[in-house]
Design a protein around this motif. Sequence first.
Motif, mmCIF file in Angstrom:
data_model
loop_
_atom_site.group_PDB
_atom_site.id
_atom_site.type_symbol
_atom_site.label_atom_id
_atom_site.label_comp_id
_atom_site.label_asym_id
_atom_site.label_seq_id
_atom_site.Cartn_x
_atom_site.Cartn_y
_atom_site.Cartn_z
ATOM 1 N N HIS A 62 3.119 11.176 6.574
ATOM 2 C CA HIS A 62 4.074 10.101 6.879
ATOM 3 C C HIS A 62 4.681 9.579 5.594
ATOM 4 C CE1 HIS A 62 0.994 7.282 5.512
ATOM 5 N NE2 HIS A 62 0.136 7.931 6.274
ATOM 6 N N LYS A 63 5.685 8.724 5.728
ATOM 7 C CA LYS A 63 6.307 8.154 4.535
ATOM 8 C C LYS A 63 5.295 7.259 3.828
ATOM 9 C CE LYS A 63 8.275 3.772 5.839
ATOM 10 N NZ LYS A 63 9.247 2.865 5.351
ATOM 11 N N LEU A 64 5.425 7.192 2.530
ATOM 12 C CA LEU A 64 4.528 6.357 1.742
ATOM 13 C C LEU A 64 5.078 4.939 1.674
ATOM 14 C CD1 LEU A 64 3.689 8.680 -1.269
ATOM 15 C CD2 LEU A 64 2.256 8.137 0.701
ATOM 16 N N PHE A 65 4.206 3.992 1.906
ATOM 17 C CA PHE A 65 4.581 2.597 1.730
ATOM 18 C C PHE A 65 4.364 2.225 0.272
ATOM 19 C CE2 PHE A 65 3.668 2.746 6.230
ATOM 20 C CZ PHE A 65 4.713 2.002 6.756
ATOM 21 N N LYS A 66 5.200 1.361 -0.231
ATOM 22 C CA LYS A 66 4.970 0.840 -1.579
ATOM 23 C C LYS A 66 3.689 0.026 -1.530
ATOM 24 C CE LYS A 66 9.753 0.700 -2.984
ATOM 25 N NZ LYS A 66 10.832 -0.070 -3.580
ATOM 26 N N THR A 67 2.915 0.118 -2.578
ATOM 27 C CA THR A 67 1.640 -0.602 -2.589
ATOM 28 C C THR A 67 1.852 -2.108 -2.490
ATOM 29 O OG1 THR A 67 1.631 -0.556 -4.995
ATOM 30 C CG2 THR A 67 0.419 1.184 -3.868
ATOM 31 N N GLU A 68 2.995 -2.579 -2.981
ATOM 32 C CA GLU A 68 3.297 -4.008 -2.939
ATOM 33 C C GLU A 68 3.705 -4.486 -1.548
ATOM 34 O OE1 GLU A 68 5.526 -1.901 -4.803
ATOM 35 O OE2 GLU A 68 4.147 -1.799 -6.472
ATOM 36 N N ALA A 69 3.796 -3.564 -0.607
ATOM 37 C CA ALA A 69 4.221 -3.936 0.743
ATOM 38 C C ALA A 69 3.172 -4.759 1.485
ATOM 39 C CB ALA A 69 4.552 -2.685 1.558
ATOM 40 N N PHE A 70 1.905 -4.623 1.084
ATOM 41 C CA PHE A 70 0.823 -5.315 1.773
ATOM 42 C C PHE A 70 -0.152 -5.927 0.772
ATOM 43 C CE2 PHE A 70 1.936 -1.549 4.399
ATOM 44 C CZ PHE A 70 2.511 -2.208 5.470
ATOM 45 N N THR A 71 -0.893 -6.911 1.234
ATOM 46 C CA THR A 71 -1.943 -7.513 0.406
ATOM 47 C C THR A 71 -3.168 -6.605 0.396
ATOM 48 O OG1 THR A 71 -2.941 -8.679 2.260
ATOM 49 C CG2 THR A 71 -1.190 -9.843 1.037
ATOM 50 N N ASP A 72 -4.110 -6.900 -0.493
ATOM 51 C CA ASP A 72 -5.324 -6.084 -0.550
ATOM 52 C C ASP A 72 -6.096 -6.130 0.769
ATOM 53 O OD1 ASP A 72 -6.155 -8.729 -0.918
ATOM 54 O OD2 ASP A 72 -7.275 -8.327 -2.755
ATOM 55 N N LYS A 74 -4.852 -6.473 3.830
ATOM 56 C CA LYS A 74 -4.136 -5.619 4.784
ATOM 57 C C LYS A 74 -4.347 -4.141 4.445
ATOM 58 C CE LYS A 74 -1.080 -4.837 8.068
ATOM 59 N NZ LYS A 74 -1.353 -5.073 9.464
ATOM 60 N N TRP A 75 -4.315 -3.809 3.144
ATOM 61 C CA TRP A 75 -4.523 -2.416 2.739
ATOM 62 C C TRP A 75 -5.910 -1.927 3.135
ATOM 63 C CZ3 TRP A 75 -1.408 1.298 2.223
ATOM 64 C CH2 TRP A 75 -0.154 1.144 1.646
ATOM 65 N N HIS A 76 -6.916 -2.784 3.031
ATOM 66 C CA HIS A 76 -8.264 -2.356 3.435
ATOM 67 C C HIS A 76 -8.266 -1.917 4.899
ATOM 68 C CE1 HIS A 76 -10.796 -2.881 -0.018
ATOM 69 N NE2 HIS A 76 -10.331 -4.086 -0.234
ATOM 70 N N GLY A 77 -7.613 -2.678 5.750
ATOM 71 C CA GLY A 77 -7.539 -2.307 7.160
ATOM 72 C C GLY A 77 -6.823 -0.985 7.363
ATOM 73 N N ILE A 78 -5.726 -0.807 6.662
ATOM 74 C CA ILE A 78 -4.958 0.442 6.772
ATOM 75 C C ILE A 78 -5.793 1.619 6.280
ATOM 76 C CG2 ILE A 78 -2.955 1.692 5.864
ATOM 77 C CD1 ILE A 78 -1.536 -1.114 5.754
ATOM 78 N N LEU A 79 -6.386 1.476 5.107
ATOM 79 C CA LEU A 79 -7.174 2.572 4.531
ATOM 80 C C LEU A 79 -8.422 2.870 5.349
ATOM 81 C CD1 LEU A 79 -6.764 1.654 0.772
ATOM 82 C CD2 LEU A 79 -5.644 3.513 2.007
ATOM 83 N N ARG A 97 -8.083 4.234 -2.828
ATOM 84 C CA ARG A 97 -8.280 2.821 -2.476
ATOM 85 C C ARG A 97 -8.093 1.935 -3.716
ATOM 86 N NH1 ARG A 97 -10.636 0.334 1.891
ATOM 87 N NH2 ARG A 97 -11.357 2.348 2.665
ATOM 88 N N ALA A 98 -8.671 2.325 -4.830
ATOM 89 C CA ALA A 98 -8.561 1.523 -6.051
ATOM 90 C C ALA A 98 -7.105 1.390 -6.493
ATOM 91 C CB ALA A 98 -9.406 2.146 -7.161
ATOM 92 N N TYR A 99 -6.365 2.494 -6.467
ATOM 93 C CA TYR A 99 -4.958 2.456 -6.862
ATOM 94 C C TYR A 99 -4.157 1.519 -5.954
ATOM 95 C CZ TYR A 99 -0.051 3.667 -6.680
ATOM 96 O OH TYR A 99 1.315 3.587 -6.624
ATOM 97 N N VAL A 100 -4.327 1.692 -4.670
ATOM 98 C CA VAL A 100 -3.542 0.908 -3.711
ATOM 99 C C VAL A 100 -3.908 -0.575 -3.827
ATOM 100 C CG1 VAL A 100 -3.169 0.503 -1.249
ATOM 101 C CG2 VAL A 100 -3.164 2.828 -2.136
ATOM 102 N N ILE A 101 -5.201 -0.877 -3.881
ATOM 103 C CA ILE A 101 -5.636 -2.265 -3.951
ATOM 104 C C ILE A 101 -5.217 -2.911 -5.271
ATOM 105 C CG2 ILE A 101 -7.679 -3.785 -3.974
ATOM 106 C CD1 ILE A 101 -6.998 -2.548 -1.203
#
Length: 107
Positions: A62-72, A74-79, A97-101
């Motif tokens: 799928h398309k990549l979301f910018k990491t700044e699109a969500f808070t840490d 929210k990213w935990h839930g996605i990941l 996970r570390a990069y995105v967070i």
Amino acid sequence: MKKLAVLTVLGLTITMINCSPKKAATPATTAAMTKETAQKQYTADQLASGQQLYASNCGTCHKLFKTEAFTDVKWHGILNRMIPKTEVSAADAALIRAYVIANAAAQ
């Protein structure tokens, strides 16, 4: 005949239970990771590796979301939902996970 029916139902039930999707366990330490802890615990090289893994693994489906699109948070839930769907190793998943967070939006 009754025994055959009972065995068939039992066999189907066991098969359905064993073949149902399993929820992957997420280590408790990753759930507690914040943007600040990710930036402190991982080197720039590790975060760069996480960026490459994120692009090459997550971008294939799928398309990549910018990491700044969500808070840490929210990213935990996605990941937590997405990583079990992949074939990445636990070490690579930790770097992703570390990069995105580390680059997530501020809360």
